[in-house]
Motif scaffolding. Structure first.
Motif, PDB file in Angstrom:
ATOM      1  N   ILE A  47       0.862  -1.174   0.000  1.00 42.86           N
ATOM      2  CA  ILE A  47       0.000   0.000   0.000  1.00 42.86           C
ATOM      3  C   ILE A  47       0.906   1.235   0.000  1.00 42.86           C
ATOM      4  O   ILE A  47       1.780   1.352   0.863  1.00 42.86           O
ATOM      5  CB  ILE A  47      -0.913   0.049   1.234  1.00 42.86           C
ATOM      6  CG1 ILE A  47      -1.866  -1.162   1.231  1.00 42.86           C
ATOM      7  CG2 ILE A  47      -1.724   1.329   1.275  1.00 42.86           C
ATOM      8  CD1 ILE A  47      -2.767  -1.226   2.434  1.00 42.86           C
ATOM      9  N   THR A  50       2.574   4.210   3.271  1.00 41.33           N
ATOM     10  CA  THR A  50       2.664   3.678   4.622  1.00 41.33           C
ATOM     11  C   THR A  50       3.998   4.058   5.249  1.00 41.33           C
ATOM     12  O   THR A  50       4.950   4.437   4.565  1.00 41.33           O
ATOM     13  CB  THR A  50       2.526   2.153   4.625  1.00 41.33           C
ATOM     14  OG1 THR A  50       3.588   1.595   3.838  1.00 41.33           O
ATOM     15  CG2 THR A  50       1.198   1.727   4.043  1.00 41.33           C
ATOM     16  N   THR A 404     -11.070   2.856  -1.844  1.00 43.81           N
ATOM     17  CA  THR A 404     -10.262   2.591  -0.653  1.00 43.81           C
ATOM     18  C   THR A 404      -8.873   3.186  -0.766  1.00 43.81           C
ATOM     19  O   THR A 404      -8.186   3.362   0.237  1.00 43.81           O
ATOM     20  CB  THR A 404     -10.146   1.081  -0.409  1.00 43.81           C
ATOM     21  OG1 THR A 404      -9.454   0.468  -1.515  1.00 43.81           O
ATOM     22  CG2 THR A 404     -11.509   0.445  -0.246  1.00 43.81           C
ATOM     23  N   VAL A 406      -6.418   1.641  -2.023  1.00 41.79           N
ATOM     24  CA  VAL A 406      -5.479   0.513  -1.947  1.00 41.79           C
ATOM     25  C   VAL A 406      -5.409  -0.104  -3.342  1.00 41.79           C
ATOM     26  O   VAL A 406      -6.378  -0.721  -3.797  1.00 41.79           O
ATOM     27  CB  VAL A 406      -5.955  -0.536  -0.917  1.00 41.79           C
ATOM     28  CG1 VAL A 406      -4.975  -1.689  -0.841  1.00 41.79           C
ATOM     29  CG2 VAL A 406      -6.122   0.126   0.447  1.00 41.79           C
ATOM     30  N   ASP A 617       1.152  -2.325   8.773  1.00 36.15           N
ATOM     31  CA  ASP A 617       0.733  -1.122   8.048  1.00 36.15           C
ATOM     32  C   ASP A 617      -0.442  -1.413   7.125  1.00 36.15           C
ATOM     33  O   ASP A 617      -1.418  -0.652   7.071  1.00 36.15           O
ATOM     34  CB  ASP A 617       1.910  -0.571   7.231  1.00 36.15           C
ATOM     35  CG  ASP A 617       2.971   0.074   8.105  1.00 36.15           C
ATOM     36  OD1 ASP A 617       2.649   0.389   9.264  1.00 36.15           O
ATOM     37  OD2 ASP A 617       4.104   0.254   7.638  1.00 36.15           O
ATOM     38  N   ILE A 618      -0.344  -2.515   6.386  1.00 39.39           N
ATOM     39  CA  ILE A 618      -1.420  -2.865   5.459  1.00 39.39           C
ATOM     40  C   ILE A 618      -2.713  -3.130   6.225  1.00 39.39           C
ATOM     41  O   ILE A 618      -3.793  -2.647   5.851  1.00 39.39           O
ATOM     42  CB  ILE A 618      -1.020  -4.090   4.617  1.00 39.39           C
ATOM     43  CG1 ILE A 618       0.110  -3.714   3.652  1.00 39.39           C
ATOM     44  CG2 ILE A 618      -2.211  -4.636   3.848  1.00 39.39           C
ATOM     45  CD1 ILE A 618       0.639  -4.877   2.843  1.00 39.39           C
ATOM     46  N   GLU A 620      -3.637  -2.073   9.232  1.00 43.79           N
ATOM     47  CA  GLU A 620      -4.193  -0.862   9.832  1.00 43.79           C
ATOM     48  C   GLU A 620      -4.824   0.041   8.779  1.00 43.79           C
ATOM     49  O   GLU A 620      -5.890   0.624   9.003  1.00 43.79           O
ATOM     50  CB  GLU A 620      -3.099  -0.123  10.596  1.00 43.79           C
ATOM     51  CG  GLU A 620      -2.672  -0.834  11.881  1.00 43.79           C
ATOM     52  CD  GLU A 620      -1.651  -0.027  12.665  1.00 43.79           C
ATOM     53  OE1 GLU A 620      -1.085   0.932  12.092  1.00 43.79           O
ATOM     54  OE2 GLU A 620      -1.415  -0.366  13.842  1.00 43.79           O
ATOM     55  N   ASN A 621      -4.178   0.161   7.624  1.00 46.09           N
ATOM     56  CA  ASN A 621      -4.740   0.996   6.570  1.00 46.09           C
ATOM     57  C   ASN A 621      -6.070   0.450   6.070  1.00 46.09           C
ATOM     58  O   ASN A 621      -7.026   1.200   5.839  1.00 46.09           O
ATOM     59  CB  ASN A 621      -3.751   1.111   5.400  1.00 46.09           C
ATOM     60  CG  ASN A 621      -2.707   2.176   5.625  1.00 46.09           C
ATOM     61  OD1 ASN A 621      -2.201   2.305   6.734  1.00 46.09           O
ATOM     62  ND2 ASN A 621      -2.363   2.938   4.606  1.00 46.09           N
ATOM     63  N   LEU A 622      -6.144  -0.867   5.920  1.00 52.30           N
ATOM     64  CA  LEU A 622      -7.390  -1.466   5.452  1.00 52.30           C
ATOM     65  C   LEU A 622      -8.492  -1.320   6.494  1.00 52.30           C
ATOM     66  O   LEU A 622      -9.652  -1.102   6.149  1.00 52.30           O
ATOM     67  CB  LEU A 622      -7.161  -2.934   5.113  1.00 52.30           C
ATOM     68  CG  LEU A 622      -6.304  -3.197   3.867  1.00 52.30           C
ATOM     69  CD1 LEU A 622      -5.993  -4.677   3.730  1.00 52.30           C
ATOM     70  CD2 LEU A 622      -6.996  -2.690   2.613  1.00 52.30           C
ATOM     71  N   ASP A 624      -8.762   1.107   8.492  1.00 53.57           N
ATOM     72  CA  ASP A 624      -9.175   2.517   8.471  1.00 53.57           C
ATOM     73  C   ASP A 624     -10.138   2.819   7.324  1.00 53.57           C
ATOM     74  O   ASP A 624     -11.038   3.655   7.463  1.00 53.57           O
ATOM     75  CB  ASP A 624      -7.939   3.417   8.358  1.00 53.57           C
ATOM     76  CG  ASP A 624      -7.098   3.413   9.630  1.00 53.57           C
ATOM     77  OD1 ASP A 624      -7.637   3.025  10.690  1.00 53.57           O
ATOM     78  OD2 ASP A 624      -5.908   3.773   9.564  1.00 53.57           O
ATOM     79  N   VAL A 625      -9.931   2.144   6.172  1.00 53.57           N
ATOM     80  CA  VAL A 625     -10.777   2.468   5.015  1.00 53.57           C
ATOM     81  C   VAL A 625     -12.081   1.688   5.024  1.00 53.57           C
ATOM     82  O   VAL A 625     -12.992   2.014   4.264  1.00 53.57           O
ATOM     83  CB  VAL A 625     -10.031   2.195   3.686  1.00 53.57           C
ATOM     84  CG1 VAL A 625      -8.749   2.989   3.608  1.00 53.57           C
ATOM     85  CG2 VAL A 625      -9.756   0.710   3.498  1.00 53.57           C
ATOM     86  N   SER A 691      -6.044  -9.619   6.160  1.00 56.18           N
ATOM     87  CA  SER A 691      -6.301  -8.196   6.421  1.00 56.18           C
ATOM     88  C   SER A 691      -7.314  -7.582   5.472  1.00 56.18           C
ATOM     89  O   SER A 691      -8.097  -6.716   5.875  1.00 56.18           O
ATOM     90  CB  SER A 691      -4.987  -7.414   6.362  1.00 56.18           C
ATOM     91  OG  SER A 691      -4.344  -7.619   5.126  1.00 56.18           O
TER      92      SER A 691
END
Length: 824
Positions: A47, A50, A404, A406, A617-618, A620-622, A624-625, A691
């Motif tokens: 992603i 990050t 997203t 991503v 990181d991946i 947490e980002n997913l 969040d979206v 994830s």
């Protein structure tokens, strides 16, 4: 739309071979495109933007040798004894030859590395002895100098006293001057020797300081090993020149082929998932069995081998076109290994279902006495029209994955949307064409004897008792909420070797590494430290020690080892081995703790990379979206359903039921893949939930849920518009659509369920989530909860504000007006 599809259906039936030929040409063209454009898939995910990505970019600029992908080759003796000299030599030979493999930057011989460490430890011991000897020598020299100075001082005193004697001859005075000059020269010589000795002592002190700093770093890295303490296991570290997202699968395979080419006597070899995780087969035995179950369901429902085979054939054609077409772009767009699987899953499931809807409507009309081509046109204009709207809902949900931000998720959604779009187009063109060729043979022999005798069964429908509706709502909601409970403890991550099949090289390497070197050796962290400007060698070493001590002082750290410093001394890199594995909670917390540290002494700032950090990181980002994506999908689909059903409450009921089934699906997935319920019989190893699975489930399940909502609720609306009371319309619509929705749901569960037995853990979890989600949503929400709520609402279910009613166009999804015009 209905009239257009009616004409398309009749045209396809009349020009059947031309339509089949067109689809055949499309299939051939996509096949040629695949042969030309397919360049392989990646097994990694990334992603942009990050924290670990920023660290990787900095490494690429200043320490490029450490910016590429890496993995480990694990050797173990089969009898548990220490490697002998011959085995060490064989492994060393393999290591030496691996440096010439494609995209391999460096390969570390574990035995040489351990010997170098032992040599450094001995160097520290020898260095301390030498330092002590040097200090003793300097102390002796200093004592000699001090004695010389004392002698000179005594001689100077004697000379000064001689000068004071009166009436001395000139010759004696001249001698005194000569003696004074000699004394002055001696002082100068002693001063020079003192300067030399002081410089030597300063250098010795600096050497001693560097030696002790090096000893500190050596001690801090004591927990990091590449040969086990008993000497029975060894880790060969392989570094690649290409980043993990750009590393070709051929390069990974070359490493495995090389180390397996010359088996080491008395030893076995395995590979970490960074090397061994390859692209799984697109279609395996589990998927074939799933399609087989779908065929049985079709045969039972349709009663004809030809009719049952038709949806499968058309679905396979659609899957082939969509998959080959998508893979043709793999040379232009970086494509993750799971991307085509989503297209295959959806292409098979909706392809079979959508063709089934058209075929079922056509068969029903034939039984009522309709002429073949006219019936095909009507089926295409009614059921085909519903298919188009249902497919549109799924496509909207899948394309919304692009919001997203991503890239690999957006690409998965796009490929899935293309597969659904192809399935829709095939169901409204190729299916009518083949139906035209089959004629009345689409009915079984026994069914053909009843042509013209069929009658509508909706007159037999009766509204359910209100008490039963209330009980159904309470029971369904209770079941869904209970199933959702495990979702409260969901942990997400990317799969590591521990969740791979037991017989796989990745699982064997993971377990061997954990048993012999600790769990953290499977997921070391790469920590960078930006250093102050102008540091010399001792300053850099001191800064390294300061950072290493800080890192080693964190909870959950086994060892810290400095691995590189940039040429301008501005960036240092460290390997940090945690106590937990790459997906453990302790490792996640360690990454967060390091990132939250304030700048170290003199402004040193830390960054964390490595596979474990990237996974965090991946994930947490997913996470969040997910809320944003859910809001977008639900919002867009609500608008579509309001347009289709001309109601406010029906779309809200549909959406609320979906949210319940979604979290029930999350709960079941957690129970199986994270908690381990029934994981043994399914051959599933437990670990964090994939994830991006929660996001994928939102998009796919919402679209499919709205499919079944459409086919059931549109029949209810049709009955209501024709004059039936609201509660009777619910019963008639449900009775008319239940058989086809039941079959369609079972088909999807069969197809998705087949992927649960895939060789890839990621594909397994996606297949399970989709299969369970469809099972719950179709049979609990759509066929129990939704009709019960519609019954309780009565006429209010179809309420729509007058102003909105005037604005909205009249979308005849079921093609009711078309049926009245052409079929009485």
């Amino acid at each position: 739309m209905a009239e257009l599809l009616y004409r398309l259906g009749r045209l396809a039936a009349r020009r059947a071979w031309a339509v089949i030929a067109v689809w055949g040409v499309i299939l051939v063209l996509t096949g040629v495109g695949f042969l030309v454009g397919f360049k392989g898939l990646t097994t990694n995910f990334d992603i942009p933007g990050t924290a670990s990505g920023a660290v990787a970019e900095k490494l690429q600029e200043q320490l490029p040798d450490f910016a590429g992908a890496s993995g480990t080759v694990v050797f173990e003796t089969t009898d548990g004894s220490a490697f002998n000299d011959d085995q060490r030599a064989q492994i060393g030979s393999l290591v030496a030859g691996a440096g010439e493999l494609p995209d391999v930057a460096d390969v570390i011989d574990p035995f040489e590395a351990e010997q170098q460490r032992a040599d450094r430890e001995q160097d520290v011991v020898d260095g301390r002895v030498q330092i002590d000897a040097g200090r003793a020598q300097l102390d002796a020299g200093q004592a000699g100098l001090d004695a010389g100075r004392a002698q000179l001082a005594a001689a100077q005193t004697q000379l000064e006293q001689a000068w004071l004697q009166p009436d001395q001859p000139l010759e004696q005075l001249a001698a005194y001057e000569q003696q004074q000059a000699q004394l002055d020269a001696g002082v100068v010589e002693l001063d020079a020797q003192q300067t030399t000795l002081d410089d030597s002592r300063s250098q010795l002190d600096q050497d001693a300081e560097e030696l002790e700093l090096g000893a500190v770093l050596l001690d801090l890295s004591a927990g990091i090993r590449v040969v086990s303490e008993d000497g029975a296991a060894a880790l060969v570290n392989v570094s690649f020149s290409e980043p993990r997202m750009e590393l070709p699968a051929e390069s990974q395979q070359a490493v495995m082929d090389h180390f397996e080419s010359e088996p080491v006597d008395g030893a076995r070899v395995s590979f970490s998932s960074d090397i061994a995780q390859t692209v799984p087969q697109l279609i395996g035995m589990g998927e074939i069995v799933g399609v087989g179950f779908a065929a049985i369901i079709l045969l039972v429902m349709l009663g004809s081998v030809l009719a049952a085979a038709l949806p499968i054939v058309t679905a396979l054609v659609g899957v082939a076109i969509a998959s080959l077409g998508a893979l043709s772009f793999s040379g232009v767009i970086q494509m993750a290994s799971v991307t085509p699987f989503l297209g295959v899953m959806l292409g098979l499931a909706v392809g079979i279902d959508y063709s089934l809807f058209v075929i079922n409507r056509h068969r029903r009309q034939l039984l009522e006495g309709a002429e073949v081509r006219e019936s095909i046109g009507l089926a295409n204009g009614t059921a085909g029209n519903a298919v188009v709207f249902a497919g549109t809902t799924v496509i909207v949900a899948l394309l919304a994955l692009n919001v997203t931000g991503v890239p690999f998720l957006g690409l998965m959604g796009t490929v899935g949307a293309v597969a659904v779009a192809v399935a829709v187009m095939i169901s409204i063109s190729l299916t009518p064409a083949i139906l035209g060729l089959l004629g009345e043979r689409v009915l079984g022999r026994r069914a053909r004897t009843r042509i013209g005798q069929a009658h509508h069964e909706d007159t037999q429908a009766r509204p359910m008792p209100t008490w039963r509706a209330i009980a159904t709502v309470l029971a369904a909601v209770a079941v869904l909420l209970i199933l959702a409970i495990p979702s409260l403890s969901m942990r997400v991550g990317l799969p590591d070797g521990s969740v791979e099949p037991v017989e796989s090289a990745s699982y064997q390497a993971f377990t061997a590494t954990e048993e012999n070197f600790g769990a953290g050796a499977n997921g070391p962290l790469l920590v960078t430290a930006t250093l102050p400007e102008g540091l010399d060698r001792p300053g850099v070493l001191g800064a390294q020690v300061g950072v290493a001590r800080t890192l080693a002082g964190q909870d959950g750290v086994v060892g810290v080892a400095p691995i590189a410093v940039s040429a301008d001394n501005s960036l240092a890199a460290f390997q940090v081995v945690p106590t937990g594995g790459p997906n453990s909670e302790s490792t996640e917390q360690l990454v967060r703790d390091i990132r939250s540290m304030p700048p170290h002494n003199s402004g040193v700032t830390l960054g964390v990379a490595g596979q474990a950090a990237i996974n965090i990181d991946i994930s947490e980002n997913l996470a969040d979206v997910l809320p944003t994506y859910l809001a977008v999908v639900v919002g867009l689909s609500l608008l579509i359903m309001i347009l289709v059903f001309r109601s406010i409450l029906v779309p809200l009921i549909a959406t609320g039921g979906f949210i319940l089934s979604l979290f029930a699906t999350y709960g079941a997935t957690v129970a199986v893949f994270q908690w381990g319920w029934f994981a043994g019989p399914l051959g599933i190893a437990t670990g964090p939930i994939l994830s991006f699975l929660p996001v994928i489930l939102v998009g796919v399940l919402f679209g499919l849920a709205m499919d079944y909502q459409l086919f059931l609720a549109s029949g209810m609306r049709e009955a209501y518009v024709r004059g039936a009371s609201a509660r009777l319309a619910v019963a008639r619509g449900f009775r008319a659509g239940r058989s086809v929705v039941t079959a369609a749901g079972l088909i999807m569960v069969s197809v998705f369920g087949g992927f649960v037995f895939s060789e890839s853990t990621m594909i397994r979890s996606i297949g399970f989530g989709l299969a369970f989600g469809v099972l719950i949503d179709a049979f609990v929400v759509r066929m129990l909860l939704m009709p019960a709520l519609m019954h309780l609402l009565g006429r209010a279910a179809w309420w729509l504000p007058r102003r909105l009613d005037r604005i909205l166009p009249n979308v005849d999804v079921e093609g009711t007006a078309l049926a009245r015009r052409h079929h009485g």
